[in-house]
Scaffold this active site. Structure first.
Site, PDB file in Angstrom:
ATOM      1  N   LYS A 132       0.669  -1.171   0.015  1.00  0.00           N
ATOM      2  CA  LYS A 132       0.090   0.240   0.066  1.00  0.00           C
ATOM      3  C   LYS A 132       0.994   1.547   0.033  1.00  0.00           C
ATOM      4  O   LYS A 132       1.960   1.117   0.427  1.00  0.00           O
ATOM      5  CB  LYS A 132      -0.888  -0.005   1.190  1.00  0.00           C
ATOM      6  CG  LYS A 132      -2.099   1.037   1.091  1.00  0.00           C
ATOM      7  CD  LYS A 132      -3.126   0.072   0.610  1.00  0.00           C
ATOM      8  CE  LYS A 132      -4.429   0.846   0.301  1.00  0.00           C
ATOM      9  NZ  LYS A 132      -5.459   0.127   0.115  1.00  0.00           N
ATOM     10  N   ASP A 172      -7.325   4.218  -4.112  1.00  0.00           N
ATOM     11  CA  ASP A 172      -7.923   4.102  -2.778  1.00  0.00           C
ATOM     12  C   ASP A 172      -8.469   5.464  -2.721  1.00  0.00           C
ATOM     13  O   ASP A 172      -8.517   6.236  -3.654  1.00  0.00           O
ATOM     14  CB  ASP A 172      -6.855   3.666  -1.911  1.00  0.00           C
ATOM     15  CG  ASP A 172      -7.313   2.980  -0.526  1.00  0.00           C
ATOM     16  OD1 ASP A 172      -7.718   1.779  -0.446  1.00  0.00           O
ATOM     17  OD2 ASP A 172      -7.515   4.100   0.453  1.00  0.00           O
TER      18      ASP A 172
HETATM   19  P1  NDP Z   1     -13.182   7.602  -2.305  1.00  0.00           P
HETATM   20  O1  NDP Z   1     -12.192   8.796  -2.145  1.00  0.00           O
HETATM   21  O2  NDP Z   1     -13.556   7.499  -3.661  1.00  0.00           O
HETATM   22  O3  NDP Z   1     -14.235   7.712  -1.242  1.00  0.00           O
HETATM   23  C1  NDP Z   1     -14.282   7.944   0.148  1.00  0.00           C
HETATM   24  C2  NDP Z   1     -15.491   8.482   0.421  1.00  0.00           C
HETATM   25  O4  NDP Z   1     -15.367   8.086   1.961  1.00  0.00           O
HETATM   26  C3  NDP Z   1     -15.554   9.888   0.217  1.00  0.00           C
HETATM   27  O5  NDP Z   1     -17.209  10.000   0.135  1.00  0.00           O
HETATM   28  C4  NDP Z   1     -15.252  10.663   1.259  1.00  0.00           C
HETATM   29  O6  NDP Z   1     -15.927  11.817   1.643  1.00  0.00           O
HETATM   30  C5  NDP Z   1     -15.504   9.619   2.570  1.00  0.00           C
HETATM   31  N1  NDP Z   1     -14.463   9.829   3.617  1.00  0.00           N
HETATM   32  C6  NDP Z   1     -13.195   9.453   3.407  1.00  0.00           C
HETATM   33  N2  NDP Z   1     -12.524   9.987   4.689  1.00  0.00           N
HETATM   34  C7  NDP Z   1     -13.652  10.312   5.454  1.00  0.00           C
HETATM   35  C8  NDP Z   1     -13.544  10.583   7.019  1.00  0.00           C
HETATM   36  N3  NDP Z   1     -12.324  10.544   7.496  1.00  0.00           N
HETATM   37  N4  NDP Z   1     -14.713  10.829   7.532  1.00  0.00           N
HETATM   38  C9  NDP Z   1     -15.785  10.542   6.848  1.00  0.00           C
HETATM   39  N5  NDP Z   1     -15.995  10.384   5.429  1.00  0.00           N
HETATM   40  C10 NDP Z   1     -14.764  10.202   4.978  1.00  0.00           C
HETATM   41  O7  NDP Z   1     -12.150   6.174  -1.804  1.00  0.00           O
HETATM   42  P2  NDP Z   1     -13.029   4.753  -2.243  1.00  0.00           P
HETATM   43  O8  NDP Z   1     -14.493   4.935  -2.065  1.00  0.00           O
HETATM   44  O9  NDP Z   1     -12.168   4.129  -2.973  1.00  0.00           O
HETATM   45  O10 NDP Z   1     -12.627   4.169  -0.392  1.00  0.00           O
HETATM   46  C11 NDP Z   1     -13.336   3.946   0.630  1.00  0.00           C
HETATM   47  C12 NDP Z   1     -12.786   2.736   1.475  1.00  0.00           C
HETATM   48  O11 NDP Z   1     -12.865   1.490   0.691  1.00  0.00           O
HETATM   49  C13 NDP Z   1     -11.585   3.126   1.980  1.00  0.00           C
HETATM   50  O12 NDP Z   1     -11.460   2.476   3.302  1.00  0.00           O
HETATM   51  C14 NDP Z   1     -10.870   2.164   1.111  1.00  0.00           C
HETATM   52  O13 NDP Z   1      -9.548   1.608   1.552  1.00  0.00           O
HETATM   53  C15 NDP Z   1     -11.576   1.236   0.619  1.00  0.00           C
HETATM   54  N6  NDP Z   1     -11.504   0.203  -0.271  1.00  0.00           N
HETATM   55  C16 NDP Z   1     -11.298   1.139  -1.619  1.00  0.00           C
HETATM   56  C17 NDP Z   1     -11.193  -0.051  -2.597  1.00  0.00           C
HETATM   57  C18 NDP Z   1     -11.174   0.572  -4.132  1.00  0.00           C
HETATM   58  O14 NDP Z   1     -10.972  -0.273  -4.999  1.00  0.00           O
HETATM   59  N7  NDP Z   1     -11.254   1.873  -4.298  1.00  0.00           N
HETATM   60  C19 NDP Z   1     -10.872  -1.528  -2.491  1.00  0.00           C
HETATM   61  C20 NDP Z   1     -11.132  -1.968  -1.114  1.00  0.00           C
HETATM   62  C21 NDP Z   1     -11.304  -1.183  -0.031  1.00  0.00           C
HETATM   63  P3  NDP Z   1     -15.996  13.103   0.612  1.00  0.00           P
HETATM   64  O15 NDP Z   1     -16.775  12.578  -0.522  1.00  0.00           O
HETATM   65  O16 NDP Z   1     -16.442  14.263   1.520  1.00  0.00           O
HETATM   66  O17 NDP Z   1     -14.386  13.231   0.371  1.00  0.00           O
HETATM   67  O1  2IT Z   2      -7.918  -1.725  -0.528  1.00  0.00           O
HETATM   68  C1  2IT Z   2      -8.157  -2.153  -1.432  1.00  0.00           C
HETATM   69  O2  2IT Z   2      -8.037  -3.383  -1.718  1.00  0.00           O
HETATM   70  C2  2IT Z   2      -7.669  -1.154  -2.636  1.00  0.00           C
HETATM   71  N1  2IT Z   2      -7.830  -0.210  -2.536  1.00  0.00           N
HETATM   72  C3  2IT Z   2      -7.588  -1.987  -3.987  1.00  0.00           C
HETATM   73  C4  2IT Z   2      -6.338  -2.193  -4.368  1.00  0.00           C
HETATM   74  C5  2IT Z   2      -5.882  -2.750  -5.701  1.00  0.00           C
HETATM   75  O3  2IT Z   2      -4.859  -2.894  -6.114  1.00  0.00           O
HETATM   76  O4  2IT Z   2      -6.774  -2.751  -6.678  1.00  0.00           O
END
Ligand code: NDP
Ligand code: 2IT
Length: 452
Positions: A132, A172
């Protein structure tokens, strides 16, 4: 005093050693404790894991790269951030995991995420190790040109440490299609090589269909598998989702598709409540708002006359199923009690480690269907793995083909949880199942590869 043998591990002694080695890294300690609690009894029954000190070695990253990132903002001011890549474990494949750009990023957060990724990637059944990275850079309020200059500066250093067979980053929090595009462009410029070095790429330059959707869809598919063990499905279920980003958006899309009612989303400003349930049209508005205009859910609430709760998380809204999909430790013990009191029967974690240890304990004790992040959100990295496969084969699979494989992988993860997490009462402890299931393949590979 350093512990020189893993003979008959105890959680206390083991965690004391982890804390001594990595002082002050609270999120990392939390992630390791959750795994260690479940795998230590299993390890104690396997002398080869003890003799090879597998758990001790598995809780120390292979390497951590930290670097300065300097860039110029639109006013010509010099800005500086810190960049990181944690290459945690490559026993079963090249390091693989996302990049996070957020002011809250620090070494502890990235070590916890990289550590989780090792087990998650193992569960996907695909050959990927865990890593990561990211930066404390805040993309909020920056112009596209500033984000591009930052990404180019960040990749200038990172490019020395990654590669299609070495380490393959992706998105992420704060890193989506725009950032991956800029990062890929700079890597290509520096290396003069067109290669699958990042996943989550655009469809026109090597991306996979369904990759943007995969984490959210996968979390819903996992929820469906869990419900099926009790003869239930998602049709008509009332669901709340935290977050409004990549994972939350596609969780909502698939839930609506399967006949569930999505009544809440949230962002950093607060929670929007739609008691009628989101329609595809409203969800499209949210996607446009968040991904293009980069606005807040308050604007969405105002546009559609919905209630907006400033600063609130969505867990107080009555639901059957909850999908924490924003960030770590966003659901605490009080939130868990509220959800359980209101009759919630399922939690599927789209985010990484969204539930605090107290919340996890309450979910486990209650016997509800609780799918921890490393199982429930593995669909994203799984399709990243399939993007790597397609890049190597120089072909692109159809939407249907990728979605079919995603469903198969989520089913297989569920089966691994059943295999290692079955309870005496005939249920499944998904925390135990995911942690042991993810551990076994990595541990076997480490034993086979010797002391390295
Ligand atoms: P994004 O940046 O696309 O979206 C994150 C969302 O969460 C936004 O709406 C953001 O608010 C909100 N957010 C972030 N931090 C905070 C906080 N401290 N308090 C309140 N709301 C918060 O990220 P992702 O959707 O990609 O990721 C979301 C989660 O999923 C993370 O934990 C990530 O590690 C996990 N994840 C992501 C994967 C991926 O493929 N993208 C895969 C597996 C897990 P705002 O809109 O106001 O910025
Ligand atoms: O937390 C996760 O699994 C991710 N942000 C996706 C990682 C990836 O390599 O697609």
């Amino acid at each position: 005093m350093q512990v020189l043998t893993d003979e008959r591990l105890t959680l206390d002694r083991f965690m004391r050693d982890v804390r001594r080695r990595s002082p002050g890294e609270e999120e990392f300690h939390q992630a390791v404790t959750e795994v260690a609690e479940k795998v230590i009894p299993f390890i104690n029954d396997h002398p080869e894991y003890l003799e090879n000190r597998i758990l001790t070695r598995l809780t120390e990253p292979d390497r951590v790269i930290m670097f300065r990132v300097c860039w110029e903002d639109d006013d010509g001011h010099v800005r500086m951030n810190r960049g990181y890549r944690v290459q945690f474990n490559n026993s079963i494949g090249p390091y693989k995991g996302g990049l996070r750009f957020d002011p809250s990023v620090n070494l502890s957060v990235l070590k916890f995420l990289a550590f989780e990724q090792v087990f998650k990637n193992s569960l996907t059944t695909l050959p990927m190790g865990g890593g990561k990275g990211g930066s404390d850079f805040n993309p909020k309020g920056k112009s596209d040109a500033e984000v591009m200059r930052f990404c180019q500066a960040f990749m200038t250093e990172l490019s020395r440490h990654i590669g299609a067979h070495v380490d393959v980053p992706a998105g992420d929090i704060g890193v989506g299609a725009r950032e991956v595009g800029f990062l890929f462009g700079q890597y290509k410029r520096l290396q003069n090589e067109f290669t699958g070095v990042l996943t989550g790429k655009g469809l026109t330059y090597g991306g996979s269909l369904i990759r943007p959707e995969a984490t959210g869809y996968g979390s819903v598919y996992f929820a469906r598998e869990m419900l099926a063990t009790r003869g239930e499905d998602l049709e008509g279920k009332t669901c709340v989702i935290s977050g409004a980003g990549n994972v939350a958006q596609y969780t909502a899309e698939k839930l609506i598709d399967l006949g569930a009612r999505v009544v809440a989303l949230s962002d950093r400003q607060g929670t929007v409540h739609d008691s009628d349930g989101l329609t595809p049209a409203k969800l499209n508005y949210v996607m446009e708002l968040k991904n293009k205009r980069r606005g807040t859910l308050r604007e969405f609430a105002d546009e559609f006359g919905l209630n907006f709760f400033e600063g609130a998380r969505p867990w107080g809204i009555t639901c059957d199923c909850a999908f924490p999909s924003a960030t770590q430790n966003e659901l605490d013990g009080d939130d868990a009690r509220t959800l359980l009191d209101n009759g919630c029967i399922l939690v599927s974690e789209g985010a990484n480690m969204p539930s605090t240890p107290e919340a996890v304990e309450l979910f486990e004790e209650s016997g509800i269907l609780y799918g921890p992040g490393k199982a429930a959100n593995a669909g994203g990295v799984a399709i990243s793995g399939l993007e790597m496969t397609q890049n190597s084969m120089r072909i692109s699979w159809s939407r249907e083909e990728v979605d079919r494989r995603l469903q198969g992988i989520m089913r297989s993860i569920h089966e691994q949880c059943e295999e290692y997490g079955g309870t005496e009462q005939g249920g499944v402890n998904y925390v135990k199942g995911a942690n042991i299931g993810g551990f076994v393949k990595v541990a076997e590979s480490m034993v086979a590869q010797g002391v390295v």
